[in-house]
Enzyme design. Structure first.
Site, mmCIF file in Angstrom:
data_model
loop_
_atom_site.group_PDB
_atom_site.id
_atom_site.type_symbol
_atom_site.label_atom_id
_atom_site.label_comp_id
_atom_site.label_asym_id
_atom_site.label_seq_id
_atom_site.Cartn_x
_atom_site.Cartn_y
_atom_site.Cartn_z
ATOM 1 N N LYS A 125 20.928 59.613 -72.174
ATOM 2 C CA LYS A 125 21.437 59.103 -73.441
ATOM 3 C C LYS A 125 22.056 57.719 -73.246
ATOM 4 O O LYS A 125 22.493 57.372 -72.135
ATOM 5 C CB LYS A 125 22.524 60.040 -73.997
ATOM 6 N N ARG A 141 17.020 73.552 -77.375
ATOM 7 C CA ARG A 141 15.985 74.485 -77.820
ATOM 8 C C ARG A 141 15.416 75.282 -76.642
ATOM 9 O O ARG A 141 14.960 76.411 -76.811
ATOM 10 C CB ARG A 141 14.885 73.735 -78.562
#
Length: 506
Positions: free
Chosen positions: A279, A353
């Site tokens: 990130k 996920r």
């Protein structure tokens, strides 16, 4: 904090401050306001006439009583339009009052009932508002730390039912304290709240509230074939854990066999660097809150254990960090999930996920007949809905509607999103059963569709709380920082399902 019902006349209540809601455009037509104004020698009438206060939401007018009332001061709080007044308004007005009064060193406050909304739920909302409003995120401050607190709250409702009031107070205390428990977890730095520490705190909570708990280590997860969860965990020196909580109500075996089982799942990424798909540095400090879904599940189970609904509940929190290292999973890797399905990793920053995929499969293996997961899953959800609504997806429309209704009851807004089969095309991989991302388009939807693949035929709903788990700036009724989003929705949902599906009602 002590919370008590009070059935005296408002002018007899001897708190340091009496809080009174004021509706937008309201004059002195109401007999109670008229008497209050007379006792205050026209102060309210003058403020209304001059426009100093108009009853708009969040406005405040603070008046010393000079001995005219047993309370030392009166705080008028704008409640907005009467036609739009709800239980959530009560929650926010109470939070605004509590935060305002704490800043002024008030230690006891009373809240005057000014609506005809159901008494028990009104009392519950007021209690929640006060406790949620007083939450202080400054845990580690050594200077300018807020040390003042409100020690006593009285809910003033002359001539009303004590049993109803007490029921609402007790439920409000349970739900608000459970929400603040979750907020404290989210607020912890990742150096403190590692996956092991999260599991330890879950064990402490389970022991205190009578929940069964099992914590799976990496060796056990490997035996079960949880390749997706372990794939995410590979990059971190902190070992992963899968927290499994069980709530079983009282009853004989025959009764318990007839009860349905709901599984609540929460993403527990205790720090998300993005992994190899790193990130940007800007804002990365907030990635300690990527376990907010897991915290919501722990908070909900704490509340459920005290509310004692007649339904069986599982709580699963897959907990790990997502870090880059020489051992970390890489774009292009193939993971074999517990379900047997294979996943091509395109972006290691789409890790939530992956861990939820194995948790969903395990919940189904444990006998879950309904699954609701909560996760700070996608930035795309923030772009779509901002910080007002969380997104909800599901493979069962009735389930989605029931969770939305529970959120409305809790004061947590959920917006339904589509899961049409066409979105499945974006997850196709040339080398595996699925890709873990579907490209830039419809990012929140394709993330949810990925999870849908593992829920299969089990009724399932997914809450993406990425935009609502953290408040960027203070509101009059709530501090900035973690919100505890999802705790009360999940608890309300479970209680509603218990009433809907218990043997006594079937």
């Amino acid at each position: 904090m002590r919370v008590k019902p009070d059935f005296r006349k408002f002018h007899e209540v001897d708190a340091e401050a009496l809080c009174v809601s004021l509706f937008e455009g309201e004059g002195l037509e109401d007999a109670l306001l008229r008497e209050l104004d007379q006792r205050l020698r026209g102060v309210l009438a003058a403020a209304l006439t001059s426009g100093e206060v108009k009853g708009k939401f969040g406005e405040t007018l603070y008046v010393p009583t000079m001995g005219a009332l047993a309370a030392s001061r009166v705080l008028f709080v704008g409640a907005g339009k009467r036609s739009e007044f709800t239980f959530d308004t009560i929650r926010q007005v109470a939070g605004t009052a509590a935060r305002f009064l704490r800043q002024r060193g008030i230690r006891s406050m009373a809240i005057l009932r000014r609506s005809t909304l159901e008494l028990s739920r009104s009392a519950q909302a007021a209690v929640e508002g006060v406790l949620l409003g007083l939450f202080d995120p400054g845990t580690y401050k050594t200077q300018e730390k807020e040390e003042r607190t409100i020690e006593e709250v009285r809910l003033v409702a002359e001539g009303e039912s004590e049993a109803e009031m007490q029921r609402g107070i007790e439920r409000g205390l349970i739900l608000a304290k459970a929400t603040n428990f979750a907020r404290n977890l989210v607020n912890e730095p990742a150096s403190v709240l590692t996956p092991l520490e999260l599991a330890r705190r879950a064990e402490d909570m389970a022991a205190r509230y009578g929940l069964d708990i099992e914590v799976l280590d990496e060796a056990r997860m490997k035996e079960l074939g949880m390749g997706a969860l372990l794939g995410v965990a590979r990059g971190s020196d902190e070992p992963a854990r899968l927290i499994v909580l069980r709530y079983i109500p009282e009853g004989d075996e025959a009764f318990l066999r007839r009860l349905p089982t709901i599984a609540l799942l929460g993403k527990g990424i205790t720090f998300d660097s993005g992994g190899i798909s790193l990130k940007p540095a800007d804002g990365m400090e907030q990635m300690k809150y990527d376990m907010a879904g897991g915290a919501a599940v722990l908070g909900a189970l704490r509340a459920i254990a005290q509310l004692r609904p007649k339904i069986k509940v599982l709580g699963l929190v897959p907990a790990t960090e997502n870090m880059p290292s020489g051992r970390a999973q890489k774009p292009g890797d193939i993971l074999r999930t517990m379900s047997g399905k294979t996943v091509e990793v395109i972006n290691t920053d789409a890790e939530g996920r992956l861990i939820l995929a194995d948790a969903i499969t395990y919940a189904r293996q444990l006998g879950a007949q309904t699954i609701v997961d909560v996760a700070t899953l996608t930035g795309a959800c923030v772009v779509a809905l901002g910080s007002v609504y969380a997104a909800i997806f599901g493979n069962d429309q009735s389930l989605v509607e029931r969770v939305i209704a529970a959120g409305r009851e809790a004061g947590e807004k959920l917006w339904p999103m589509p899961l049409d089969p066409e979105y499945r095309e974006q997850l196709k991989s040339p080398i595996a059963d699925l890709k873990n991302v579907g490209g830039r388009k419809a990012g929140a939807i394709t993330a949810a569709y990925f999870l849908k693949e593992f829920a299969e035929e089990t009724p399932w709903a997914h809450l993406d709380i990425a935009g609502t788990a953290w408040l960027e700036e203070n509101k009059p009724y709530l501090a900035s920082g973690p919100t505890g989003m999802g705790v009360r929705t999940l608890a309300h949902f479970v209680c509603q399902e218990a009433q809907r599906g218990s043997p006594e009602h079937s």
